[in-house]
Every structure is written in C-alpha cells, then in structure tokens.
Design a protein around this motif. Structure first.
Motif, PDB file in Angstrom:
ATOM      1  N   GLY A 191       0.828  -1.197   0.000  1.00 13.83           N
ATOM      2  CA  GLY A 191       0.000   0.000   0.000  1.00 13.83           C
ATOM      3  C   GLY A 191       0.860   1.243   0.000  1.00 13.83           C
ATOM      4  O   GLY A 191       2.073   1.176  -0.109  1.00 13.83           O
ATOM      5  N   PRO A 192       0.211   2.392   0.138  1.00 18.12           N
ATOM      6  CA  PRO A 192       0.979   3.639   0.116  1.00 18.12           C
ATOM      7  C   PRO A 192       1.884   3.769   1.331  1.00 18.12           C
ATOM      8  O   PRO A 192       1.586   3.255   2.407  1.00 18.12           O
ATOM      9  N   ASP A 193       2.981   4.464   1.130  1.00 19.01           N
ATOM     10  CA  ASP A 193       3.940   4.698   2.199  1.00 19.01           C
ATOM     11  C   ASP A 193       3.564   6.005   2.890  1.00 19.01           C
ATOM     12  O   ASP A 193       3.875   7.087   2.423  1.00 19.01           O
ATOM     13  N   TRP A 194       2.849   5.920   4.000  1.00 18.55           N
ATOM     14  CA  TRP A 194       2.348   7.106   4.690  1.00 18.55           C
ATOM     15  C   TRP A 194       3.422   7.797   5.511  1.00 18.55           C
ATOM     16  O   TRP A 194       3.172   8.858   6.093  1.00 18.55           O
ATOM     17  N   SER A 195       4.630   7.246   5.605  1.00 18.04           N
ATOM     18  CA  SER A 195       5.693   7.898   6.371  1.00 18.04           C
ATOM     19  C   SER A 195       6.305   9.067   5.607  1.00 18.04           C
ATOM     20  O   SER A 195       6.991   9.884   6.187  1.00 18.04           O
ATOM     21  N   ASP A 196       6.056   9.162   4.307  1.00 21.44           N
ATOM     22  CA  ASP A 196       6.580  10.255   3.503  1.00 21.44           C
ATOM     23  C   ASP A 196       5.743  11.508   3.751  1.00 21.44           C
ATOM     24  O   ASP A 196       4.537  11.495   3.578  1.00 21.44           O
ATOM     25  N   GLU A 197       6.378  12.598   4.184  1.00 22.32           N
ATOM     26  CA  GLU A 197       5.657  13.829   4.505  1.00 22.32           C
ATOM     27  C   GLU A 197       5.894  14.916   3.462  1.00 22.32           C
ATOM     28  O   GLU A 197       5.819  16.106   3.768  1.00 22.32           O
ATOM     29  N   THR A 198       6.152  14.521   2.232  1.00 27.21           N
ATOM     30  CA  THR A 198       6.379  15.481   1.169  1.00 27.21           C
ATOM     31  C   THR A 198       5.131  16.335   0.981  1.00 27.21           C
ATOM     32  O   THR A 198       4.048  15.819   0.819  1.00 27.21           O
ATOM     33  N   GLY A 199       5.287  17.646   1.018  1.00 32.36           N
ATOM     34  CA  GLY A 199       4.168  18.565   0.828  1.00 32.36           C
ATOM     35  C   GLY A 199       3.435  18.930   2.106  1.00 32.36           C
ATOM     36  O   GLY A 199       2.543  19.761   2.079  1.00 32.36           O
ATOM     37  N   ALA A 200       3.789  18.341   3.241  1.00 31.31           N
ATOM     38  CA  ALA A 200       3.086  18.638   4.490  1.00 31.31           C
ATOM     39  C   ALA A 200       3.298  20.085   4.903  1.00 31.31           C
ATOM     40  O   ALA A 200       2.370  20.745   5.367  1.00 31.31           O
ATOM     41  N   GLN A 201       4.504  20.598   4.729  1.00 28.31           N
ATOM     42  CA  GLN A 201       4.786  21.974   5.121  1.00 28.31           C
ATOM     43  C   GLN A 201       3.999  22.944   4.250  1.00 28.31           C
ATOM     44  O   GLN A 201       3.474  23.941   4.751  1.00 28.31           O
ATOM     45  N   THR A 202       3.864  22.659   2.980  1.00 25.03           N
ATOM     46  CA  THR A 202       3.091  23.512   2.084  1.00 25.03           C
ATOM     47  C   THR A 202       1.635  23.540   2.505  1.00 25.03           C
ATOM     48  O   THR A 202       1.000  24.593   2.508  1.00 25.03           O
ATOM     49  N   ALA A 203       1.089  22.398   2.879  1.00 26.13           N
ATOM     50  CA  ALA A 203      -0.298  22.337   3.338  1.00 26.13           C
ATOM     51  C   ALA A 203      -0.479  23.128   4.626  1.00 26.13           C
ATOM     52  O   ALA A 203      -1.491  23.812   4.805  1.00 26.13           O
ATOM     53  N   GLU A 204       0.500  23.043   5.529  1.00 28.34           N
ATOM     54  CA  GLU A 204       0.409  23.797   6.776  1.00 28.34           C
ATOM     55  C   GLU A 204       0.424  25.298   6.498  1.00 28.34           C
ATOM     56  O   GLU A 204      -0.347  26.047   7.113  1.00 28.34           O
ATOM     57  N   TYR A 205       1.284  25.750   5.597  1.00 24.97           N
ATOM     58  CA  TYR A 205       1.300  27.172   5.237  1.00 24.97           C
ATOM     59  C   TYR A 205      -0.051  27.590   4.648  1.00 24.97           C
ATOM     60  O   TYR A 205      -0.543  28.682   4.931  1.00 24.97           O
ATOM     61  N   GLY A 206      -0.632  26.752   3.845  1.00 25.32           N
ATOM     62  CA  GLY A 206      -1.940  27.056   3.260  1.00 25.32           C
ATOM     63  C   GLY A 206      -3.019  27.199   4.319  1.00 25.32           C
ATOM     64  O   GLY A 206      -3.837  28.127   4.269  1.00 25.32           O
ATOM     65  N   ILE A 207      -3.032  26.312   5.300  1.00 28.06           N
ATOM     66  CA  ILE A 207      -4.034  26.367   6.368  1.00 28.06           C
ATOM     67  C   ILE A 207      -3.838  27.615   7.220  1.00 28.06           C
ATOM     68  O   ILE A 207      -4.805  28.304   7.569  1.00 28.06           O
ATOM     69  N   VAL A 208      -2.582  27.940   7.557  1.00 31.58           N
ATOM     70  CA  VAL A 208      -2.307  29.133   8.365  1.00 31.58           C
ATOM     71  C   VAL A 208      -2.700  30.395   7.594  1.00 31.58           C
ATOM     72  O   VAL A 208      -3.257  31.334   8.172  1.00 31.58           O
ATOM     73  N   THR A 209      -2.443  30.420   6.293  1.00 31.68           N
ATOM     74  CA  THR A 209      -2.819  31.579   5.479  1.00 31.68           C
ATOM     75  C   THR A 209      -4.330  31.755   5.458  1.00 31.68           C
ATOM     76  O   THR A 209      -4.835  32.875   5.604  1.00 31.68           O
ATOM     77  N   LEU A 210      -5.075  30.664   5.296  1.00 30.77           N
ATOM     78  CA  LEU A 210      -6.539  30.757   5.316  1.00 30.77           C
ATOM     79  C   LEU A 210      -7.044  31.241   6.673  1.00 30.77           C
ATOM     80  O   LEU A 210      -7.984  32.041   6.749  1.00 30.77           O
ATOM     81  N   ALA A 211      -6.440  30.785   7.756  1.00 30.81           N
ATOM     82  CA  ALA A 211      -6.831  31.235   9.090  1.00 30.81           C
ATOM     83  C   ALA A 211      -6.552  32.727   9.257  1.00 30.81           C
ATOM     84  O   ALA A 211      -7.376  33.456   9.831  1.00 30.81           O
ATOM     85  N   ALA A 212      -5.411  33.197   8.768  1.00 31.78           N
ATOM     86  CA  ALA A 212      -5.067  34.620   8.864  1.00 31.78           C
ATOM     87  C   ALA A 212      -6.039  35.484   8.064  1.00 31.78           C
ATOM     88  O   ALA A 212      -6.457  36.555   8.522  1.00 31.78           O
ATOM     89  N   VAL A 213      -6.428  35.018   6.889  1.00 28.79           N
ATOM     90  CA  VAL A 213      -7.386  35.765   6.071  1.00 28.79           C
ATOM     91  C   VAL A 213      -8.745  35.821   6.774  1.00 28.79           C
ATOM     92  O   VAL A 213      -9.405  36.863   6.794  1.00 28.79           O
ATOM     93  N   GLY A 214      -9.151  34.710   7.373  1.00 34.62           N
ATOM     94  CA  GLY A 214     -10.411  34.691   8.118  1.00 34.62           C
ATOM     95  C   GLY A 214     -10.379  35.646   9.298  1.00 34.62           C
ATOM     96  O   GLY A 214     -11.340  36.385   9.550  1.00 34.62           O
ATOM     97  N   PHE A 215      -9.268  35.652  10.043  1.00 37.15           N
ATOM     98  CA  PHE A 215      -9.124  36.553  11.186  1.00 37.15           C
ATOM     99  C   PHE A 215      -9.144  38.009  10.725  1.00 37.15           C
ATOM    100  O   PHE A 215      -9.768  38.866  11.364  1.00 37.15           O
ATOM    101  N   ALA A 216      -8.474  38.312   9.618  1.00 42.53           N
ATOM    102  CA  ALA A 216      -8.466  39.682   9.092  1.00 42.53           C
ATOM    103  C   ALA A 216      -9.869  40.112   8.679  1.00 42.53           C
ATOM    104  O   ALA A 216     -10.260  41.267   8.899  1.00 42.53           O
ATOM    105  N   GLY A 217     -10.646  39.203   8.108  1.00 36.47           N
ATOM    106  CA  GLY A 217     -12.020  39.520   7.733  1.00 36.47           C
ATOM    107  C   GLY A 217     -12.878  39.838   8.947  1.00 36.47           C
ATOM    108  O   GLY A 217     -13.646  40.808   8.950  1.00 36.47           O
ATOM    109  N   VAL A 218     -12.750  39.030   9.994  1.00 34.74           N
ATOM    110  CA  VAL A 218     -13.512  39.278  11.225  1.00 34.74           C
ATOM    111  C   VAL A 218     -13.088  40.606  11.837  1.00 34.74           C
ATOM    112  O   VAL A 218     -13.923  41.400  12.284  1.00 34.74           O
ATOM    113  N   LEU A 219     -11.786  40.877  11.865  1.00 36.48           N
ATOM    114  CA  LEU A 219     -11.282  42.126  12.421  1.00 36.48           C
ATOM    115  C   LEU A 219     -11.790  43.332  11.628  1.00 36.48           C
ATOM    116  O   LEU A 219     -12.170  44.362  12.208  1.00 36.48           O
ATOM    117  N   ALA A 220     -11.843  43.223  10.304  1.00 33.77           N
ATOM    118  CA  ALA A 220     -12.347  44.320   9.472  1.00 33.77           C
ATOM    119  C   ALA A 220     -13.817  44.592   9.759  1.00 33.77           C
ATOM    120  O   ALA A 220     -14.244  45.749   9.827  1.00 33.77           O
TER     121      ALA A 220
END
Length: 106
Positions: free
Chosen positions: A54-83
C-alpha cells in the motif's frame, strides 16, 4: 557534410529487474522478485518475494506547504472578522476617543 551513423542503435529499453527504485517512490526499495514477467512467479501463482502492500504514509512530502496554506486561510479569516469589527460605529467611536485622548495629553 552530413554523415549518417553506421553504428547499431543501442537498446534503450530499461531492464526493470535491475533498474533502481527512486527513494521517493511509495514502497521504495521493495520490488517483487520471481521468475515470471514483472517479478511474479509462474502465471496464476502468488508473488514469490516482498511486495508493496500500500501507500507509504511515512513520507511527509508537501506537508509543510499544506500547513502554510491552512495558516494563510486562518489569517485571512481573522483579518475579515477584524475588518467587520473595526467597521462598526461603536468601535470607531472608541478608537477615535482613544486617539484624541492620547494626542491631548502632550
């Protein structure tokens, strides 16, 4: 002057039994072994060596990119609420009073 090569063409077909497996491939390093085509035993039989299960789930390629994407979406949401909060008349009046008080002290 154009001279055609008279040397026989090299066989460019890779030998899959000895070809290296990329280290980033899922199940890297595991290749079925046996006598039949693609490393399996005789036709209709089970594989004779280790097989990728089966797939090798120990490979974390792209995990950091996904984390940056989630943090960016959270920041945009917070900025919208603040506005929305800062656009309210009550908050604008409070901030205006705060700035006027700070400027009148000096």
């Amino acid at each position: 002057m154009n001279r055609a090569s008279t040397a026989p063409a090299a066989d460019l077909t890779p030998d899959l039994a000895t070809a290296p497996v990329p280290a980033t491939a899922p199940g890297a390093g595991r290749r079925p072994t046996g006598s039949g085509p693609s490393g399996l035993g005789p036709a209709g039989s089970a594989p004779t060596g280790p097989v990728a299960t089966g797939p090798d789930w120990s490979d974390e390629t792209g995990a950091q990119t996904a984390e940056y994407g989630i943090v960016t979406l959270a920041a945009v949401g917070f900025a919208g609420v603040l506005a929305v909060i800062l656009a309210g008349a009550d908050v604008q009046g409070l901030l205006l009073d705060l700035v006027k008080g700070a400027l009148s002290l000096g």
